[in-house]
Scaffold this motif. Structure first.
Motif, PDB file in Angstrom:
ATOM      1  N   GLU A   1       0.831  -1.200   0.000  1.00 14.70           N
ATOM      2  CA  GLU A   1       0.000   0.000   0.000  1.00 14.70           C
ATOM      3  C   GLU A   1       0.870   1.258   0.000  1.00 14.70           C
TER       4      GLU A   1
ATOM      5  N   LEU B   1      -6.587   7.069   6.936  1.00 16.15           N
ATOM      6  CA  LEU B   1      -7.052   5.710   6.650  1.00 16.15           C
ATOM      7  C   LEU B   1      -6.520   4.787   7.731  1.00 16.15           C
TER       8      LEU B   1
ATOM      9  N   PRO C   1     -11.914   5.110   6.409  1.00 17.14           N
ATOM     10  CA  PRO C   1     -11.406   6.409   5.932  1.00 17.14           C
ATOM     11  C   PRO C   1     -12.105   7.574   6.620  1.00 17.14           C
TER      12      PRO C   1
ATOM     13  N   PHE D   1     -14.618   2.783   2.146  1.00 19.76           N
ATOM     14  CA  PHE D   1     -13.500   2.069   1.521  1.00 19.76           C
ATOM     15  C   PHE D   1     -14.009   0.718   1.042  1.00 19.76           C
TER      16      PHE D   1
ATOM     17  N   LEU E   1      -5.296   1.424  -1.575  1.00 19.57           N
ATOM     18  CA  LEU E   1      -5.099   2.870  -1.447  1.00 19.57           C
ATOM     19  C   LEU E   1      -4.806   3.511  -2.797  1.00 19.57           C
TER      20      LEU E   1
ATOM     21  N   TYR F   1      -8.234   4.192  -4.113  1.00 19.14           N
ATOM     22  CA  TYR F   1      -9.141   4.982  -3.281  1.00 19.14           C
ATOM     23  C   TYR F   1      -8.664   6.418  -3.084  1.00 19.14           C
TER      24      TYR F   1
END
Length: 375
Positions: free
Chosen positions: A141, A202, A214, A237, A243, A246
């Motif tokens: 991520e 997050l 989030p 989310f 990530l 998003y």
């Protein structure tokens, strides 16, 4: 800055503390630093303030870090020592050779302590990056955000809650969102000085990322300009989401909201300008700041009336309200008025076309009013 707290600092150290509190903006959220628990390590009974140790509270990763700073007021030329937070005592202990601002400490520089805090935060960021190496999901991520977006390391803060030496609990990713807030009309921001900040927090409830919460945080200035936090809801989310997908979506949502605010303002301005161009000789007044109101004195078949137009916040999506006021008649001691907000209208019309059509609609409305009165 708390003057009472600063007043207890030893005179030779006071300048360092004042600069830290006045100019220190730390981390992704550009948060203010605070100090508390000012104490003295000296046994002196001198009347002047003797505080030379205190706790500094710094925002980081959706949390606050509390570090104790220890000076020796009898040797103000020496750099301070640090005791880091209880949760980090065992692991976060940077080598002094890695802290250039301490090795090159100059007590005559009022920014010396500020520079040390900034450098220690960079080392703390690296420490947190090492903590998430135990999770391939978290590593992915973080690295994907840096490799596949315009985000830089300074735009992301990680804060991992440790359950044991080898096990992580919840993990925070605090991300600075980029948007051009300078485009927002001045009237929306002038009463709210401060930072233009938008950050996305997050929270991974566990390192495997099975559930991510989030939260969007806007500085008061931005929140007011965009119509309040409730006016900018971010999506949940998605299950199995990343990530890298998003975060850009939320950033685009924020940019779209800024575009909407700017476009609404420009459309109102265009609308008012068109009316001024067409009917300037009939103008009574208009809002030259927010462009939400304009009033004219018109004549129709020897009947004089005032037409007031109010432009809603979401113009041109929402149509203007037309209020007709007689200059002759009263109703219960007040000027007689009739208000209309349901008439032929299209948000796709230009300002000039809206001005032409509004005058035409006004004539029809007046004709209907007089026809009803005649019957």
């Amino acid at each position: 800055m708390c003057s009472e707290t600063v007043s207890r600092i030893a005179p030779d150290l006071k300048n360092q503390i004042e600069v830290l509190l006045e100019t220190g903006k730390f981390g992704v959220c550009s948060g203010d630093v605070r100090i508390c628990d000012v104490k003295s390590g000296s046994l002196t009974t001198a009347k002047q303030p003797s505080g030379d140790r205190f706790k500094v509270i710094v925002p980081y990763g959706g949390q606050t870090l509390t570090w104790e700073v220890i000076f020796d007021q009898t040797y103000p030329e020496d750099p301070p020592d640090f005791i880091f937070g209880i949760e980090d005592t065992d692991d976060f202990c940077p080598d002094i050779d890695d802290v250039k601002s301490i090795l090159e400490w100059d007590h005559r520089n009022p920014r010396a302590l500020l520079l040390v805090i900034e450098e220690l935060l960079q080392l703390y960021r690296q420490y947190q990056e090492r903590l998430i190496e135990v999770s391939s999901r978290l590593q992915f991520e973080y690295s994907s955000l840096l490799d596949q977006t315009e985000l830089k390391p300074d735009d992301i803060e990680i804060y991992a809650f440790r359950q044991s030496e080898s096990k992580l609990g919840a993990v925070h990713f605090l991300v600075r969102l980029s948007a051009d807030f300078n485009r927002i009309p001045h009237y929306l921001t002038r009463d709210n000085p401060g930072d233009d900040t938008a950050v996305l927090l997050l929270t991974f409830n566990s390192p495997d990322g099975s559930r991510v919460l989030p939260q969007l945080y806007l500085s008061p200035k931005v929140e007011h300009a965009l119509g309040g936090a409730a006016n900018l809801r971010i999506p949940a989310f998605p299950s199995g989401g990343c990530l890298i997908d998003y975060v850009p979506n939320v950033c685009q949502l924020l940019k779209n909201k800024v575009d909407q605010v700017v476009n609404n303002y420009e459309k109102r301005k265009e609308y008012v300008a068109a009316f001024l161009s067409y009917f300037n000789s009939s103008l009574l007044e208009y809002d030259a700041d927010q462009f939400t109101k304009i009033s004219f004195l018109f004549e129709w078949n020897d009947f004089f009336f005032i037409l007031s137009i109010e432009l809603p916040q979401f113009f041109p999506k929402e149509q203007p309200t037309l209020t007709f006021q007689s200059i002759y008649h009263e109703c219960r001691g007040k000027p007689y008025t009739e208000t209309y907000n349901d008439y032929p209208y299209s948000p796709r019309w230009s300002g000039n076309e809206m001005a032409e059509r509004t005058k035409f609609v006004s004539n029809l409305i007046l004709h209907n009013i007089f026809s009803l009165n005649d019957t």
